[in-house]
Design an enzyme around this catalytic site. Sequence first.
Site: not given
Length: 164
Positions: A126, A144
């Site tokens: 991330d 995501d």
Amino acid sequence: MKNIFQSSRLRIQPWLWLAGIILVLDQLTKGLAELNLPLHQPVPVMPLFNLTLVYNTGAAFSFLAEAGGWQRWFFIGLAILVTSVLIAWLKQLTVTQRLAAAGLALLIGGAIGNVLDRIVRGAVVDFIDIYYANWHWPAFNLADSAITIGVGLLILDTLRGSRR
């Protein structure tokens, strides 16, 4: 002679290409983040937005991140199962269900992107950090984002369908 039911079925190849594009862009951006960002150190881009490299061993919002390692295999298995169901769902759509097809393609591309991270890296990469003052949304990635937009498209398709 063509079967009349075949003609109304959606061709899934273009939608699988969309999923593939999401997968490639996701992996490319994660690779760039790993090469160029220091771990856990925010790099300011603009107000309310940083790039911050983190590794998430859990699910959304780091759910089960500290579970001891079993969650990696659980999430890999779950993602493979869900992706298989989404592909089967995509195959059942008709040519008029393009919004649902786009939503499913985004979900498939995002799910495969994150499961590939779990298989190769042991965690999901991330790097997108949205914040306000001292409050930070949990870091996320392109996969995501695709999953979130895909769910939104499926909800929109459902709401539009209920009005017909």
